[in-house]
Design a protein around this motif. Sequence first.
Motif, PDB file in Angstrom:
ATOM      1  N   MET A  66       0.849  -1.191   0.000  1.00  0.00           N
ATOM      2  CA  MET A  66       0.000   0.000   0.000  1.00  0.00           C
ATOM      3  C   MET A  66       0.887   1.244   0.000  1.00  0.00           C
ATOM      4  N   THR A  67       0.575   2.191  -0.858  1.00  0.00           N
ATOM      5  CA  THR A  67       1.306   3.454  -0.863  1.00  0.00           C
ATOM      6  C   THR A  67       0.323   4.617  -0.825  1.00  0.00           C
ATOM      7  N   ASP A  68       0.811   5.763  -0.340  1.00  0.00           N
ATOM      8  CA  ASP A  68      -0.023   6.960  -0.353  1.00  0.00           C
ATOM      9  C   ASP A  68       0.221   7.745  -1.640  1.00  0.00           C
ATOM     10  N   THR A  69      -0.364   8.924  -1.734  1.00  0.00           N
ATOM     11  CA  THR A  69      -0.267   9.702  -2.968  1.00  0.00           C
ATOM     12  C   THR A  69       1.152  10.179  -3.248  1.00  0.00           C
ATOM     13  N   ALA A  70       1.995  10.165  -2.198  1.00  0.00           N
ATOM     14  CA  ALA A  70       3.390  10.573  -2.387  1.00  0.00           C
ATOM     15  C   ALA A  70       4.307   9.399  -2.686  1.00  0.00           C
ATOM     16  N   GLY A  71       3.732   8.188  -2.724  1.00  0.00           N
ATOM     17  CA  GLY A  71       4.529   6.997  -2.987  1.00  0.00           C
ATOM     18  C   GLY A  71       5.141   6.378  -1.751  1.00  0.00           C
ATOM     19  N   ALA A  72       4.878   6.950  -0.582  1.00  0.00           N
ATOM     20  CA  ALA A  72       5.385   6.399   0.681  1.00  0.00           C
ATOM     21  C   ALA A  72       4.445   5.303   1.168  1.00  0.00           C
ATOM     22  N   PRO A  73       4.919   4.420   2.084  1.00  0.00           N
ATOM     23  CA  PRO A  73       4.038   3.382   2.618  1.00  0.00           C
ATOM     24  C   PRO A  73       2.771   3.975   3.220  1.00  0.00           C
ATOM     25  N   ALA A  74       1.629   3.441   2.833  1.00  0.00           N
ATOM     26  CA  ALA A  74       0.349   3.934   3.339  1.00  0.00           C
ATOM     27  C   ALA A  74       0.082   3.392   4.733  1.00  0.00           C
ATOM     28  N   VAL A  75      -0.657   4.151   5.506  1.00  0.00           N
ATOM     29  CA  VAL A  75      -1.031   3.737   6.854  1.00  0.00           C
ATOM     30  C   VAL A  75      -2.467   3.231   6.807  1.00  0.00           C
ATOM     31  N   VAL A  76      -2.665   1.951   7.105  1.00  0.00           N
ATOM     32  CA  VAL A  76      -4.005   1.365   7.162  1.00  0.00           C
ATOM     33  C   VAL A  76      -4.202   0.714   8.526  1.00  0.00           C
ATOM     34  N   GLN A  77      -5.448   0.476   8.866  1.00  0.00           N
ATOM     35  CA  GLN A  77      -5.788  -0.070  10.177  1.00  0.00           C
ATOM     36  C   GLN A  77      -6.403  -1.455  10.041  1.00  0.00           C
ATOM     37  N   VAL A  78      -6.290  -2.242  11.113  1.00  0.00           N
ATOM     38  CA  VAL A  78      -6.947  -3.553  11.142  1.00  0.00           C
ATOM     39  C   VAL A  78      -8.446  -3.364  10.927  1.00  0.00           C
ATOM     40  N   GLY A  79      -8.999  -4.119  10.008  1.00  0.00           N
ATOM     41  CA  GLY A  79     -10.423  -4.036   9.719  1.00  0.00           C
ATOM     42  C   GLY A  79     -10.761  -3.162   8.527  1.00  0.00           C
ATOM     43  N   ASP A  80      -9.801  -2.343   8.050  1.00  0.00           N
ATOM     44  CA  ASP A  80     -10.050  -1.570   6.831  1.00  0.00           C
ATOM     45  C   ASP A  80     -10.343  -2.531   5.677  1.00  0.00           C
ATOM     46  N   ARG A  81     -11.245  -2.110   4.791  1.00  0.00           N
ATOM     47  CA  ARG A  81     -11.691  -2.993   3.723  1.00  0.00           C
ATOM     48  C   ARG A  81     -11.239  -2.474   2.363  1.00  0.00           C
ATOM     49  N   PHE A  82     -10.862  -3.430   1.504  1.00  0.00           N
ATOM     50  CA  PHE A  82     -10.429  -3.115   0.150  1.00  0.00           C
ATOM     51  C   PHE A  82     -11.102  -4.084  -0.805  1.00  0.00           C
ATOM     52  N   SER A  83     -11.156  -3.682  -2.068  1.00  0.00           N
ATOM     53  CA  SER A  83     -11.847  -4.481  -3.086  1.00  0.00           C
ATOM     54  C   SER A  83     -10.910  -4.746  -4.254  1.00  0.00           C
ATOM     55  N   SER A  84     -11.049  -5.941  -4.841  1.00  0.00           N
ATOM     56  CA  SER A  84     -10.350  -6.223  -6.096  1.00  0.00           C
ATOM     57  C   SER A  84     -11.069  -5.504  -7.227  1.00  0.00           C
ATOM     58  N   GLU A  85     -10.442  -5.469  -8.381  1.00  0.00           N
ATOM     59  CA  GLU A  85     -11.082  -4.877  -9.547  1.00  0.00           C
ATOM     60  C   GLU A  85     -11.983  -5.908 -10.219  1.00  0.00           C
ATOM     61  N   GLY A  86     -12.889  -5.415 -11.053  1.00  0.00           N
ATOM     62  CA  GLY A  86     -13.741  -6.326 -11.804  1.00  0.00           C
ATOM     63  C   GLY A  86     -15.207  -6.127 -11.490  1.00  0.00           C
ATOM     64  N   ALA A  87     -16.056  -6.764 -12.315  1.00  0.00           N
ATOM     65  CA  ALA A  87     -17.503  -6.625 -12.162  1.00  0.00           C
ATOM     66  C   ALA A  87     -18.016  -7.344 -10.927  1.00  0.00           C
ATOM     67  N   ASP A  88     -17.328  -8.402 -10.520  1.00  0.00           N
ATOM     68  CA  ASP A  88     -17.743  -9.174  -9.341  1.00  0.00           C
ATOM     69  C   ASP A  88     -16.547  -9.255  -8.386  1.00  0.00           C
ATOM     70  N   PRO A  89     -16.246  -8.164  -7.686  1.00  0.00           N
ATOM     71  CA  PRO A  89     -14.992  -8.076  -6.930  1.00  0.00           C
ATOM     72  C   PRO A  89     -15.002  -8.883  -5.642  1.00  0.00           C
ATOM     73  N   PHE A  90     -13.791  -9.196  -5.186  1.00  0.00           N
ATOM     74  CA  PHE A  90     -13.597  -9.781  -3.863  1.00  0.00           C
ATOM     75  C   PHE A  90     -13.328  -8.654  -2.873  1.00  0.00           C
ATOM     76  N   ILE A  91     -13.859  -8.792  -1.660  1.00  0.00           N
ATOM     77  CA  ILE A  91     -13.640  -7.810  -0.608  1.00  0.00           C
ATOM     78  C   ILE A  91     -12.666  -8.386   0.412  1.00  0.00           C
ATOM     79  N   TYR A  92     -11.681  -7.578   0.793  1.00  0.00           N
ATOM     80  CA  TYR A  92     -10.640  -8.011   1.720  1.00  0.00           C
ATOM     81  C   TYR A  92     -10.630  -7.120   2.955  1.00  0.00           C
ATOM     82  N   ASP A  93     -10.342  -7.721   4.117  1.00  0.00           N
ATOM     83  CA  ASP A  93     -10.176  -6.988   5.359  1.00  0.00           C
ATOM     84  C   ASP A  93      -8.715  -7.021   5.778  1.00  0.00           C
ATOM     85  N   VAL A  94      -8.206  -5.910   6.267  1.00  0.00           N
ATOM     86  CA  VAL A  94      -6.833  -5.855   6.745  1.00  0.00           C
ATOM     87  C   VAL A  94      -6.721  -6.668   8.041  1.00  0.00           C
ATOM     88  N   VAL A  95      -5.772  -7.600   8.060  1.00  0.00           N
ATOM     89  CA  VAL A  95      -5.529  -8.438   9.243  1.00  0.00           C
ATOM     90  C   VAL A  95      -4.288  -7.954   9.984  1.00  0.00           C
TER      91      VAL A  95
END
Length: 388
Positions: free
Chosen positions: A96-125
């Motif tokens: 994960m990177t931020d807009t400056a290209g540095a490592p992004a800060v995320v929290q446990v439980g934050d959710r992200f999605s894959s690309e595509g019409a039927d995406p997978f949802i992921y939780d930060v562990v």
Amino acid sequence: MTPQEYASQFSKYTFDYFINSALNNVPDTIDKREGSIIYDAIAPVALDYEALAIELQNALLMSFTQTATDEFLDYRGQEKGLTRKPATYAQVTATMTDTAGAPAVVQVGDRFSSEGADPFIYDVVTPDDDGKVVLQCEQLGTAPNHYVGNLLPVTAQSLFGTGTITDVSVPARDAESDDDFRARILGTTDALAYGGNIADYQQMVDSLQVTGAVQVYPTWDGGGTVKLVIIDNDYDLPSEELINQVQQAIMPTDDAAVGNGYGLAPIGHTVTVVAPNIRTIPVSFTLTVDGTTDYDTAMASAKQALADYFLDRRKVWGTLAKGSRQYALSLYRSQIMSTIMAVPGVVNVTKLLLDGADADVQMQYTRLKSELPELGEVSISENPANQA
């Protein structure tokens, strides 16, 4: 008599069987034709009897391990202390990177999605300061196992730049099928899982639900040492993340934990978890097809059949040989030829070589080496007769 043969006896008990049997007991002086009073009085009962016969047939089939399905097979397994292996969640490693290209800060439980019409949802562990993040898919089963690509934020992220899955570190598995569970029930031995014996370690690792199989090598490096060789739920090499998960669960590696009973391993045991040694096996042969199938289509199907055969062999990689206390796994030319011959349009397979030799291939299993077969380059020659 097999359960199927026994149950098939109920097939004769149809509506016609019951109504004709009943009407045979009615005097011929009474009108028994369809639509008559006596026929209409008996018909509903005959119909119910047919339904009852079907239910009895099903009940009989569900009472045997060989023919039971779904929850009835689960009951048969419970009688031997076995439960169906459940579906699990895939875990992935992402950057994960931020807009400056540095490592992004995320929290446990934050959710992200894959690309595509039927995406997978992921939780930060497990977030990490260096931008490497472990996420777990919310969807059970193997569908997300092979997605590697971009992630999009579902939870609002300040100054979020990019997210990319780089590795499926812990592949998921689907719920155990009826056929696989049935084979496990019927193949169960009387080995008691107790006190750190082989059956106990197999049960420990299986309870973690993150491995496809394990081979256990006791006293591999002296008294009290145990080596666990694992493969992932795709029956392939485990990632470092998966190896570490199993290692920390069975026996943490910090000095205070080794041999002291922290984790699932018994006190006094020093456990080492490793991956197997991949043995890549090239396959070559000459293919003859009939006039009903295009050669290129038959060749592609033959390659897929070979891949399926290797996968089937890896699925029994962790099974001790019958009548032996040794692991054994061979790739048989006869089985491979039969597999290819089953491809539609294929009429002959000749000059089959495994790893460059006209012979079966046997994997090596010792305290220092445990081989896992992998399909290498597949070279197929076309029989000139195909072009005649």
